[in-house]
Write an enzyme that holds these catalytic residues in place. Structure first.
Site, short mmCIF file in Angstrom:
data_model
loop_
_atom_site.label_atom_id
_atom_site.label_comp_id
_atom_site.label_asym_id
_atom_site.label_seq_id
_atom_site.Cartn_x
_atom_site.Cartn_y
_atom_site.Cartn_z
N ASN A 12 -18.14 6.36 -5.88
CA ASN A 12 -16.99 5.48 -5.68
C ASN A 12 -15.91 5.91 -6.68
O ASN A 12 -16.05 5.67 -7.88
CB ASN A 12 -17.41 4.02 -5.92
CG ASN A 12 -16.24 3.07 -5.81
OD1 ASN A 12 -15.14 3.46 -5.40
ND2 ASN A 12 -16.46 1.81 -6.17
N TRP A 13 -14.88 6.54 -6.16
CA TRP A 13 -13.84 7.05 -7.06
C TRP A 13 -12.85 5.97 -7.49
O TRP A 13 -11.98 6.22 -8.32
CB TRP A 13 -13.10 8.23 -6.39
CG TRP A 13 -13.77 9.55 -6.68
CD1 TRP A 13 -15.06 9.73 -7.08
CD2 TRP A 13 -13.18 10.85 -6.61
NE1 TRP A 13 -15.31 11.06 -7.27
CE2 TRP A 13 -14.18 11.78 -6.98
CE3 TRP A 13 -11.92 11.34 -6.25
CZ2 TRP A 13 -13.94 13.15 -7.03
CZ3 TRP A 13 -11.69 12.71 -6.29
CH2 TRP A 13 -12.69 13.60 -6.69
N LYS A 14 -12.94 4.79 -6.91
CA LYS A 14 -12.03 3.69 -7.27
C LYS A 14 -10.57 4.20 -7.23
O LYS A 14 -10.24 5.00 -6.38
CB LYS A 14 -12.43 3.10 -8.62
CG LYS A 14 -13.93 2.75 -8.67
CD LYS A 14 -14.34 1.97 -9.87
CE LYS A 14 -15.83 1.65 -9.81
NZ LYS A 14 -16.28 0.79 -10.87
N HIS B 204 -16.97 -4.94 -2.97
CA HIS B 204 -17.10 -4.52 -4.37
C HIS B 204 -16.61 -5.63 -5.29
O HIS B 204 -15.64 -6.32 -4.98
CB HIS B 204 -16.30 -3.23 -4.60
CG HIS B 204 -16.69 -2.57 -5.90
ND1 HIS B 204 -16.23 -3.03 -7.11
CD2 HIS B 204 -17.50 -1.52 -6.17
CE1 HIS B 204 -16.76 -2.28 -8.07
NE2 HIS B 204 -17.53 -1.36 -7.53
N GLU C 204 -25.06 -4.24 -7.55
CA GLU C 204 -24.29 -3.82 -8.72
C GLU C 204 -24.07 -5.04 -9.63
O GLU C 204 -23.14 -5.83 -9.38
CB GLU C 204 -22.91 -3.30 -8.29
CG GLU C 204 -22.93 -2.04 -7.46
CD GLU C 204 -21.63 -1.25 -7.62
OE1 GLU C 204 -21.72 -0.08 -8.01
OE2 GLU C 204 -20.54 -1.80 -7.38
N GLY D 255 -19.36 0.00 -15.62
CA GLY D 255 -18.45 0.57 -16.62
C GLY D 255 -18.77 0.22 -18.07
O GLY D 255 -17.98 0.52 -18.95
N GLY E 227 -19.84 5.29 -10.15
CA GLY E 227 -18.40 5.25 -10.39
C GLY E 227 -17.96 6.39 -11.29
O GLY E 227 -17.83 7.54 -10.89
N GLY E 228 -17.76 6.07 -12.58
CA GLY E 228 -17.20 7.02 -13.54
C GLY E 228 -17.86 8.39 -13.53
O GLY E 228 -17.17 9.42 -13.61
P1 13P Z 1 -19.64 2.81 -12.97
O1 13P Z 1 -20.67 3.82 -12.50
O2 13P Z 1 -18.40 3.45 -13.52
O3 13P Z 1 -20.25 1.79 -13.88
O4 13P Z 1 -19.16 2.03 -11.66
C1 13P Z 1 -20.10 1.50 -10.82
C2 13P Z 1 -19.42 1.01 -9.60
O5 13P Z 1 -18.69 0.02 -9.65
C3 13P Z 1 -19.60 1.77 -8.37
O6 13P Z 1 -19.13 1.07 -7.27
#
Ligand code: 13P
Length: 251
Positions: free
Chosen positions: A10-12, A100, A170, A176, A233-234
């Site tokens: 998930n690149w947000k 999300h 999640e 994060g 994510g990150g």
């Molecule tokens: P992180 O891996 O950056 O904690 O993010 C998780 C997330 O929200 C994936 O949708």
């Protein structure tokens, strides 16, 4: 590892056109490896570069998804700023994240999420449905009550689409932060989610984990037997980090 496993990025709100080369590197890595059996690798990108990625015929080993869709049940209309599932289908996009916590905290409620699942499924787009509790619920041991409620409210009107849905657990307090629940907790939690969905919805659910997944903790997380993969994510933004996760997941 034989059954289907998901690594979903998930690149947000990250990524410019030039960053798609990170995905090309990952695609090449998957192409050259022959021990990644059953891997489904999906990158959920901002719409701006999602359209570009979906038309790049060289990226054959990765699938692409959106991070959200409109809750409107109509395909088109006066809904400024929104993207319908019909528009994603037009791009041959096969996946979208829905629910999300970063969208929920921005106003999405369970009824919106239920409608999003409905419209995505009608247009043959698979849904990655995010659920998870905040820190206060975790501390007061209300995590499963919270998640069960989210599952029930999002799925009860979508029973006929259950096969199209991947559940992503999640915990909000883990996203994060670098903090992850321990394996015993997660195994038990996955058991409860799967049992609930089997008992109440008669479905054998695919359930993945998200929250601070990285190459530093994947060795630990991959031992959660009931976990069908990860939402990252990150650590998905740079090819090196993502490839390190893949290598360790399959070692
Ligand atoms: P992180 O891996 O950056 O904690 O993010 C998780 C997330 O929200 C994936 O949708």
């Amino acid at each position: 590892m034989h059954s289907k496993k998901y690594l979903i990025a998930n690149w947000k709100m990250n990524g410019l056109k030039g960053d798609l080369n990170q995905i090309s590197i990952i695609d090449n890595f998957i192409k050259k490896k022959n021990n990644l059996s059953g891997l489904q690798c999906i990158f959920c990108l901002p719409y701006t570069i999602l359209a570009i990625a979906l038309t790049n015929r060289k990226l054959k080993n990765i699938k692409f998804g959106a991070q959200d869709i409109s809750n409107q049940l109509s395909d088109f209309g006066p809904f400024t700023g929104q993207i319908s599932s019909k528009m994603l289908q037009d791009l041959k996009c096969k996946f979208t994240i829905v629910g999300h916590s970063e969208k929920r905290s921005n106003g999405d409620n369970d009824a919106d999420i239920s409608q999003k699942i409905q419209t995505a499924s009608k247009n043959h787009i698979k849904v990655i449905l995010c659920v998870g509790e905040g820190l206060n619920d975790f501390k007061s041991k209300k995590s499963f009550i919270k998640v069960k409620r989210q599952l029930n409210l999002s799925l009860k009107k979508n029973k006929k689409f259950l096969k199209n849905i991947i559940i992503a657990y999640e915990p909000i307090w883990s996203i994060g932060t670098g903090i992850i629940p321990n394996n015993k907790y997660l195994n038990n939690f996955f058991y409860k989610i799967k049992k609930y969905l089997k008992d109440e919805f008669k479905t054998k659910a695919t359930v993945i984990y998200g929250g601070s997944v990285s190459s530093n903790n994947i060795d630990q997380l991959k031992n959660i037997n009931l976990c069908d993969g990860f939402l990252i994510g990150g650590a998905s933004l740079k090819s090196k980090n993502f490839i390190d996760i893949m290598k360790k997941y399959y070692s």
